[in-house]
Design a protein around this motif. Sequence first.
Motif, PDB file in Angstrom:
ATOM      1  N   THR A 111       0.860  -1.176   0.000  1.00 26.04           N
ATOM      2  CA  THR A 111       0.000   0.000   0.000  1.00 26.04           C
ATOM      3  C   THR A 111       0.900   1.230   0.000  1.00 26.04           C
ATOM      4  O   THR A 111       2.014   1.207   0.527  1.00 26.04           O
ATOM      5  CB  THR A 111      -0.946   0.053   1.217  1.00 26.04           C
ATOM      6  N   VAL A 112       0.395   2.300  -0.609  1.00 26.66           N
ATOM      7  CA  VAL A 112       1.154   3.552  -0.715  1.00 26.66           C
ATOM      8  C   VAL A 112       0.221   4.701  -0.378  1.00 26.66           C
ATOM      9  O   VAL A 112      -0.939   4.725  -0.816  1.00 26.66           O
ATOM     10  CB  VAL A 112       1.707   3.760  -2.145  1.00 26.66           C
ATOM     11  N   HIS A 113       0.715   5.667   0.387  1.00 21.86           N
ATOM     12  CA  HIS A 113      -0.069   6.864   0.641  1.00 21.86           C
ATOM     13  C   HIS A 113       0.847   8.080   0.703  1.00 21.86           C
ATOM     14  O   HIS A 113       2.060   7.968   0.701  1.00 21.86           O
ATOM     15  CB  HIS A 113      -0.884   6.740   1.933  1.00 21.86           C
ATOM     16  N   ARG A 114       0.248   9.236   0.717  1.00 23.43           N
ATOM     17  CA  ARG A 114       0.925  10.535   0.706  1.00 23.43           C
ATOM     18  C   ARG A 114       1.881  10.646  -0.484  1.00 23.43           C
ATOM     19  O   ARG A 114       3.075  10.838  -0.350  1.00 23.43           O
ATOM     20  CB  ARG A 114       1.649  10.790   2.024  1.00 23.43           C
ATOM     21  N   GLN A 115       1.284  10.547  -1.673  1.00 21.04           N
ATOM     22  CA  GLN A 115       2.008  10.801  -2.908  1.00 21.04           C
ATOM     23  C   GLN A 115       1.085  11.599  -3.827  1.00 21.04           C
ATOM     24  O   GLN A 115      -0.133  11.594  -3.660  1.00 21.04           O
ATOM     25  CB  GLN A 115       2.419   9.505  -3.591  1.00 21.04           C
ATOM     26  N   SER A 116       1.666  12.276  -4.805  1.00 25.12           N
ATOM     27  CA  SER A 116       0.842  13.048  -5.729  1.00 25.12           C
ATOM     28  C   SER A 116       0.311  12.148  -6.841  1.00 25.12           C
ATOM     29  O   SER A 116       0.504  10.931  -6.829  1.00 25.12           O
ATOM     30  CB  SER A 116       1.654  14.213  -6.296  1.00 25.12           C
ATOM     31  N   HIS A 117      -0.326  12.741  -7.815  1.00 27.30           N
ATOM     32  CA  HIS A 117      -0.985  12.030  -8.913  1.00 27.30           C
ATOM     33  C   HIS A 117      -0.020  11.068  -9.609  1.00 27.30           C
ATOM     34  O   HIS A 117       1.113  11.430  -9.912  1.00 27.30           O
ATOM     35  CB  HIS A 117      -1.496  13.066  -9.919  1.00 27.30           C
ATOM     36  N   ILE A 118      -0.472   9.830  -9.864  1.00 32.78           N
ATOM     37  CA  ILE A 118       0.410   8.819 -10.469  1.00 32.78           C
ATOM     38  C   ILE A 118       0.163   8.627 -11.958  1.00 32.78           C
ATOM     39  O   ILE A 118       0.808   7.809 -12.597  1.00 32.78           O
ATOM     40  CB  ILE A 118       0.278   7.459  -9.760  1.00 32.78           C
ATOM     41  N   MET A 137      -3.421  -3.192  -9.684  1.00 29.67           N
ATOM     42  CA  MET A 137      -3.169  -1.950  -8.958  1.00 29.67           C
ATOM     43  C   MET A 137      -4.450  -1.125  -8.962  1.00 29.67           C
ATOM     44  O   MET A 137      -5.127  -0.995  -9.981  1.00 29.67           O
ATOM     45  CB  MET A 137      -2.038  -1.163  -9.611  1.00 29.67           C
ATOM     46  N   THR A 138      -4.796  -0.589  -7.805  1.00 29.20           N
ATOM     47  CA  THR A 138      -5.931   0.313  -7.687  1.00 29.20           C
ATOM     48  C   THR A 138      -5.437   1.638  -7.118  1.00 29.20           C
ATOM     49  O   THR A 138      -4.406   1.701  -6.447  1.00 29.20           O
ATOM     50  CB  THR A 138      -7.025  -0.265  -6.767  1.00 29.20           C
ATOM     51  N   ALA A 139      -6.195   2.698  -7.398  1.00 28.21           N
ATOM     52  CA  ALA A 139      -5.783   4.026  -6.933  1.00 28.21           C
ATOM     53  C   ALA A 139      -6.996   4.831  -6.496  1.00 28.21           C
ATOM     54  O   ALA A 139      -8.107   4.656  -7.022  1.00 28.21           O
ATOM     55  CB  ALA A 139      -5.023   4.769  -8.029  1.00 28.21           C
ATOM     56  N   SER A 246      -7.579   1.253  -1.628  1.00 28.37           N
ATOM     57  CA  SER A 246      -6.615   2.334  -1.888  1.00 28.37           C
ATOM     58  C   SER A 246      -6.743   3.512  -0.939  1.00 28.37           C
ATOM     59  O   SER A 246      -5.845   4.356  -0.888  1.00 28.37           O
ATOM     60  CB  SER A 246      -6.790   2.849  -3.331  1.00 28.37           C
ATOM     61  N   GLY A 247      -7.845   3.577  -0.211  1.00 30.33           N
ATOM     62  CA  GLY A 247      -8.038   4.674   0.721  1.00 30.33           C
ATOM     63  C   GLY A 247      -8.005   4.219   2.167  1.00 30.33           C
ATOM     64  O   GLY A 247      -7.163   4.653   2.956  1.00 30.33           O
ATOM     65  N   ILE A 248      -8.879   3.300   2.517  1.00 27.81           N
ATOM     66  CA  ILE A 248      -8.962   2.868   3.915  1.00 27.81           C
ATOM     67  C   ILE A 248      -7.785   1.973   4.299  1.00 27.81           C
ATOM     68  O   ILE A 248      -7.184   2.139   5.368  1.00 27.81           O
ATOM     69  CB  ILE A 248     -10.309   2.164   4.163  1.00 27.81           C
ATOM     70  N   LEU A 249      -7.445   0.994   3.438  1.00 31.33           N
ATOM     71  CA  LEU A 249      -6.337   0.082   3.777  1.00 31.33           C
ATOM     72  C   LEU A 249      -5.001   0.802   3.948  1.00 31.33           C
ATOM     73  O   LEU A 249      -4.267   0.516   4.907  1.00 31.33           O
ATOM     74  CB  LEU A 249      -6.229  -1.024   2.718  1.00 31.33           C
ATOM     75  N   PRO A 250      -4.634   1.782   3.093  1.00 34.63           N
ATOM     76  CA  PRO A 250      -3.377   2.512   3.314  1.00 34.63           C
ATOM     77  C   PRO A 250      -3.440   3.511   4.465  1.00 34.63           C
ATOM     78  O   PRO A 250      -2.415   4.078   4.852  1.00 34.63           O
ATOM     79  CB  PRO A 250      -3.153   3.257   1.985  1.00 34.63           C
ATOM     80  N   PHE A 267      -3.102   0.492  -3.916  1.00 34.51           N
ATOM     81  CA  PHE A 267      -2.930  -0.890  -3.506  1.00 34.51           C
ATOM     82  C   PHE A 267      -2.310  -1.628  -4.678  1.00 34.51           C
ATOM     83  O   PHE A 267      -2.733  -1.477  -5.826  1.00 34.51           O
ATOM     84  CB  PHE A 267      -4.265  -1.522  -3.135  1.00 34.51           C
ATOM     85  N   ILE A 268      -1.275  -2.419  -4.402  1.00 39.07           N
ATOM     86  CA  ILE A 268      -0.549  -3.171  -5.432  1.00 39.07           C
ATOM     87  C   ILE A 268      -0.497  -4.634  -5.024  1.00 39.07           C
ATOM     88  O   ILE A 268      -0.237  -4.948  -3.862  1.00 39.07           O
ATOM     89  CB  ILE A 268       0.902  -2.645  -5.581  1.00 39.07           C
ATOM     90  N   ALA A 269      -0.726  -5.520  -5.983  1.00 31.56           N
ATOM     91  CA  ALA A 269      -0.555  -6.954  -5.737  1.00 31.56           C
ATOM     92  C   ALA A 269       0.106  -7.592  -6.952  1.00 31.56           C
ATOM     93  O   ALA A 269      -0.291  -7.325  -8.088  1.00 31.56           O
ATOM     94  CB  ALA A 269      -1.887  -7.634  -5.461  1.00 31.56           C
TER      95      ALA A 269
END
Length: 349
Positions: A111-118, A137-139, A246-250, A267-269
Amino acid sequence: MPTIAAERLKQVVAALLQAAGAGEHEARTVARYSVAANLAGHDSHGVIQIPTYIDRMGKGHIVPGAPFEVLRETDTTLVIDGHWGFGYVVAERAMQMTIEKARQRNVAAATVHRQSHIGRVAAYPLLAAQAGMIALMTADSGRSPKAVAPFGGRQARLGTNPIAIAVPSDLPAPFVIDMATSGVAVGKIKLAQARGQSIPEGWILDQNGNPTTDPNDYGRGGILLPLGGAEGHKGYGLSAIVEILSGILPGLGFGVEPTGRHNDGCFIACFNVAALRDLATFKKEVADFAAYLKATPPAEGFTEVLYPGEIEWLREQERLKSGIEVEDKTWKEMTALATKFGIATTLEL
């Protein structure tokens, strides 16, 4: 609209970002992914975004040189804090690390958070597909302002919440899906605005809840609809799951925070195909499956059946030869920025 060769456009974008304060590696990474989106025909996620990124840098919403921090790690998982760095840089590194874990343990997630637009989400699962992995991958845009109404609602409560899945194969083009769970991405609305074009009915509702074909109605209080039209409960359900992954899990939460800061949670798998099936055989059978799909007699109004991901590859081949059209509005904004930064000659055609 000016038409610019892909390599030249990368140079222009990188120069603008560096002049605005980005490091060389960051600028080149953002330029590479942005122009790749244009090449694939996803102009809404291409260089049209660069003036917005530079504006966010000026506001401190994107932090050049931000640290990349692994908050939690196991043999098969990662929790990553991008500290508001460029999303392209953070997401690429996160995917590379997840791929490496999947090489060692066959399955890995992050999981990734606090990043700008990907940008275009498919770009990252494609890295895994090239490494012999199936990747998902979800965003989610975190708690920035929302754009999409839940099915049956008339107020925006969700982001466009995209999902992308890539599969390794022997095909010339990647076998990949990349889709917003809304009927359309916000970037496509902005692209229509920039080009002065109307949009299909069913993409958005105006501020009064009525269908509209004017993209400018979105900025006047309009909302996007979930994927599926009359069956929009399906897109709504997918969107809710993407929000959770992508929101709650990270740890981003949900809803809207007052700052409106864009925060792409991901979220990446990754799944190592070789752990489940001989990779060469699998890749051949995916290619055979694509050929089976393409052999379908086309319906009225179609000339052929394409497999998922093929149309983007065809556009890329075409635009590598013919160049990329940049909207006049976008080019004007980029030219103004170049003048402001004292690098106007960089954009001379």
